[in-house]
Enzyme design. Sequence first.
Site, short mmCIF file in Angstrom:
data_model
loop_
_atom_site.label_atom_id
_atom_site.label_comp_id
_atom_site.label_asym_id
_atom_site.label_seq_id
_atom_site.Cartn_x
_atom_site.Cartn_y
_atom_site.Cartn_z
N SER A 207 0.83 -1.19 0.00
CA SER A 207 0.00 0.00 0.00
C SER A 207 0.87 1.26 0.00
O SER A 207 1.70 1.43 -0.88
CB SER A 207 -0.96 -0.04 1.20
OG SER A 207 -1.90 1.00 1.16
N ASP B 19 -8.96 -4.52 -6.33
CA ASP B 19 -8.35 -3.59 -5.38
C ASP B 19 -8.41 -2.15 -5.90
O ASP B 19 -7.99 -1.86 -7.01
CB ASP B 19 -6.90 -4.02 -5.16
CG ASP B 19 -6.23 -3.23 -4.04
OD1 ASP B 19 -6.83 -2.27 -3.51
OD2 ASP B 19 -5.09 -3.58 -3.68
#
Length: 614
Positions: free
Chosen positions: A385, A437
């Site tokens: 991330s 995602d």
Amino acid sequence: MGALKGSSSSLKRQVISLNIFCISGTICNPGPRKSMSKLLYIRLALFLPEMVWASLGAAWIADGVQCDKTVVNGIIATVVVSWIIIASTAVTIIVVFDPLGGKIAPYSSAGPNRLDSHESSQLLNGLKTAAASVWEARIKFLCCCIGKDDRTRVAFSSTAELFSTYFSDTDLVPSDIAAGLTLLHQQQDNIRNNQEPDEVISHPPEPSQEADLDAELENCHHYMQFAAAAYGWPLYIYRNQFTGLCKIGGDCCRNRTTEYDLVGGDQLSCHFGSILQTTGLQYRDFIHISFHDQVYELPFLVALDHRKESVVVAVRGTMSLQDILTDLSAESETLNLECEAQDCLAHKGISQAARYLYRRLINDGILSQAFSIAPEYQLVIVGHSLGAGAAALLAIMLRPAHPQVRCYAFSPPRGLLSKSLYEYSKNFIVSLVLGDDVIPRLSVTNLEDLKKRILRVIAHCNKPKYKILLHGCWYELFGGDPDNFPTELDGGDQGDLTQPLLGEQSLLTHWSPAYSFSSDSPLESPTKYPPLYPPGRIIHLEEEGPSGRFCCCSTAHYRAKWSHESEFSKILIGPKMLTDHMPDILMRALDSVVSDRATCISCPAGGSSHVDMV
């Protein structure tokens, strides 16, 4: 008497709430909502007597009045719920209420002719400055527990600028956005259901490409353990809910010993035990562990991985308000790099975090210490991330001194690198993306595209908003046929788009190309937010078969393929757009893919059945 007054106040609230519900109208028809603002102000005024009754109830309970225990518990519950409702309403008003009254939208939609005059231009600039100030005050209120140093103030300003730029030219309320996202998801599923199956590749992938994918998947599977370890004990306990606390509990209570002092770092607490359990390494394999967390300053660890003969730098992803501010500092800044890339632009917040890591690793001698122990090892930088974005930029910064550096970025943000840096990073960075995602698809440009699509879909919808939201909740939870709830007006044409939407001014007749409904060309981003791209080559783990409504990744099957960044140029709406970003879900998917490919490696046909080359 007090009970009668309380009942009267409650009855008034219910009547007003019913009136608000009844006059909601359809999402494209603002006529019935002209009196909504007056009703909302009346409803807000009724919170004053509610606060009085809640205060009297709290004082009455505090006096310890002798009553039946059941009655007392019921009153306590009522008072607590009242205060929760009052507090949540106050916070919502502070965050959502627009004190400018949507005054910027008419100027944004008026076109360049109206802004020719000096006075109009000055007025628009003043409104934009006021909008940024409003957002900055909101962010400071929500992040009141964070320090007020220079970095934090810069992050507040950058985040406020981003929000004011994104929301200043629309008059949408949160329920409008929720309805638009619901309609987009159904429209997206409808298009997907009607698509023809993908054409079969006419020639099999080259053995070198297939072998490269296998090797990189195995590396991703190995190094993801380090990216997960950087999160410390919270992720470890979450992944091992029944045994995790028992395994690392002793490390939480144990005093720091000499062997722990060998690991330079700060704020270790329970983290070190979870890191040892996640990586399977010994304490002597770690060079440095830091959980220092500030705006633009991320936790990280440095370890010796003897299995892969590498010095691993793992950067933690988003876990705090400070990290969120780093994420939201989304304007671009120029990097001074010693590389052949032309336009060295990158996400400001993440590049600042990468610079901090660079200073710690080089100036504090951490990398020198690691390579003095293992000079023949290769440098590998990993992260998930936000940590993936920082790891990618850190690898680019370190490459002149370490030409053999490799980076594995798990679920990195899309809005990270300029086009030339993206092409340059393909030589040594591999990104891994799972399913739908949202983060690898998230950038300012893609958010503008999402806003355009929301405005388009709600402009074509003739259903009341409450019906859209109720049906949307059912659809998200239990699925269904998206055709049963049409999102377009019967026989609608472009003329319908000129009707007012959610206010007296049309939100869909902007002069900007971003709101042209007849074109799907890329949007023109503001100068501060040019199009940015994800790092390196991208491996996409794509779910096979229909996607489930819930995250049951233990039964989901994935196929791995090399993908181009253009496949992530739009934000997809779905039940797994957030869960696919979770590191534990990604680890389970990697386990499944690597296991399946290892099983089929001996089968000539099976080995290529899960490989698509794009």
